[in-house]
Design an enzyme around this catalytic site. Structure first.
Site, PDB file in Angstrom:
ATOM      1  N   CYS A 150       8.583  -4.485  -1.691  1.00 49.63           N
ATOM      2  CA  CYS A 150       9.504  -4.999  -2.708  1.00 49.63           C
ATOM      3  C   CYS A 150       8.747  -5.857  -3.724  1.00 49.63           C
ATOM      4  O   CYS A 150       7.925  -5.342  -4.453  1.00 49.63           O
ATOM      5  CB  CYS A 150      10.651  -5.744  -2.014  1.00 49.63           C
ATOM      6  SG  CYS A 150      12.101  -5.902  -3.051  1.00 49.63           S
ATOM      7  N   HIS A 166      12.460  -1.763   2.527  1.00 48.75           N
ATOM      8  CA  HIS A 166      11.992  -2.788   3.460  1.00 48.75           C
ATOM      9  C   HIS A 166      11.828  -2.279   4.890  1.00 48.75           C
ATOM     10  O   HIS A 166      12.789  -2.338   5.668  1.00 48.75           O
ATOM     11  CB  HIS A 166      13.005  -3.943   3.488  1.00 48.75           C
ATOM     12  CG  HIS A 166      13.034  -4.739   2.228  1.00 48.75           C
ATOM     13  ND1 HIS A 166      12.259  -5.858   2.035  1.00 48.75           N
ATOM     14  CD2 HIS A 166      13.739  -4.576   1.089  1.00 48.75           C
ATOM     15  CE1 HIS A 166      12.490  -6.355   0.828  1.00 48.75           C
ATOM     16  NE2 HIS A 166      13.380  -5.597   0.231  1.00 48.75           N
ATOM     17  N   GLU A 196      10.300  -3.826   7.183  1.00 49.07           N
ATOM     18  CA  GLU A 196      10.382  -5.009   8.062  1.00 49.07           C
ATOM     19  C   GLU A 196      11.829  -5.392   8.368  1.00 49.07           C
ATOM     20  O   GLU A 196      12.076  -6.227   9.230  1.00 49.07           O
ATOM     21  CB  GLU A 196       9.602  -6.186   7.450  1.00 49.07           C
ATOM     22  CG  GLU A 196      10.336  -7.021   6.434  1.00 49.07           C
ATOM     23  CD  GLU A 196      10.465  -6.374   5.053  1.00 49.07           C
ATOM     24  OE1 GLU A 196      10.111  -5.180   4.905  1.00 49.07           O
ATOM     25  OE2 GLU A 196      10.932  -7.056   4.116  1.00 49.07           O
TER      26      GLU A 196
END
Lengths: 227, 83
Positions: free
Chosen positions: A86, A194, A196
């Protein structure tokens, strides 16, 4: 494997990244402030999402001029892995570690939802745990994730298999449906979605886990003698 | 001290969704003559007198103020300004 999560003023996904590595992956990780820090002893560098410096001038522009960027470049030149997610991807393009730029989403909206992605290159240090062409689900959360590069660069990215993730239903207008690209050397990956935040099925998807596992496994193979 | 103005605009071919939204808003206000709108940036720099101000500002544009991948820039140096 020891990871540094680089924290800039107004990074806001640094804790997610730290949690992903430390708690889910169970590898070593430190939150590393962008000033007065030394990255020499880290194996992997993670640039988290957020709004570094309030997105002043352009997202990632101000962070890309900070002193720690020189250390990140040196780390990348050694062939060690760097992952920018990002805002981290925006920082990597602004620092010219990756080609192109991220523009305002085509529909001008900040979009925050889960998006299906295609693994366009499963032969990288970050994606070897996926099948080529596999569909994975990662959250996106961005207002400026519309990947842009000129036609020549796009052809080059395709020819070198640098496009690692593409959107199945392009949500933001990205050229070539690009969601994530890697450098020619194959050790710097930038992506808007994302991974994560896709580490535990309980909160929607654990498709991101294999990305981090791939990084660790490939690192262990390369540095097996020291591991 | 000199005042240097930097104008940053989108490169040709780069879409500007914000400009498009402005165009549509102007249309909805009845200004049908608007054929296009693009939003740029304008930066005022106050620069200490010295050699090659314009060359150095050009360098600043390339390195930070503009992103040459997506943006063009123009530099205008005004007359000497006393604060």
């Amino acid at each position: 494997m020891k990871f540094a999560v680089v924290v800039f003023p107004a990074s806001n996904c640094d804790r997610d990244m730290y949690h992903a590595v430390k708690d889910v992956l169970q590898e070593e990780a430190d939150l590393v402030w962008y000033q007065n820090s030394n990255l020499e002893n880290y194996d992997g560098i993670l640039l988290p999402g957020g709004f570094s410096y309030g997105d002043y001038l352009r997202p990632g522009a101000v962070a890309s001029t900070s002193d720690i960027m020189q250390q990140i470049k040196t780390h990348a030149e050694k062939g060690k892995p760097v992952l920018g997610v990002c805002n981290g991807f925006q920082v990597l393009t602004e620092a010219r570690l990756l080609p192109g730029a991220l523009l305002r989403n085509k529909n001008l909206a900040f979009m925050c939802h889960q998006e299906p992605l295609v693994v366009a290159n499963a032969a990288t240090k970050f994606t070897s745990g996926y099948e080529q062409g596999e569909i994975v689900r990662f959250p996106i959360a961005h207002g400026e994730g519309n990947y842009y590069c000129d036609d020549e660069t796009l052809e080059e990215l395709k020819a070198n298999q640098q496009i690692v993730f593409t959107y199945q239903n392009n949500p933001n207008g990205s050229a070539g449906d690009i969601a994530g690209i890697i450098n020619k050397e194959g050790n710097v990956l930038g992506m808007m979605p994302h991974p994560e935040r896709a580490m535990e099925a309980l909160i929607g998807s654990d498709d991101g886990l294999r990305l981090f596992r791939s990084m660790v496994e490939n690192w262990r193979e390369t540095y097996a003698a020291n591991a | 001290m000199k005042k240097v103005n930097v104008y940053i605009t989108w490169k040709q071919g780069v879409l500007d969704p914000q400009g498009k939204a402005i165009q549509e808003s102007l249309h909805s206000l009845g200004y049908q003559e608007i054929l296009g709108a693009r939003v740029g940036k304008y930066i005022e720099l106050e620069v200490e007198e010295g050699p090659d101000i314009e060359g150095r500002v050009k360098e600043m544009c390339e390195r930070l103020l503009a992103n040459p991948v997506i943006e063009d820039y123009e530099i205008a140096t005004s007359e000497e300004v006393r604060l």
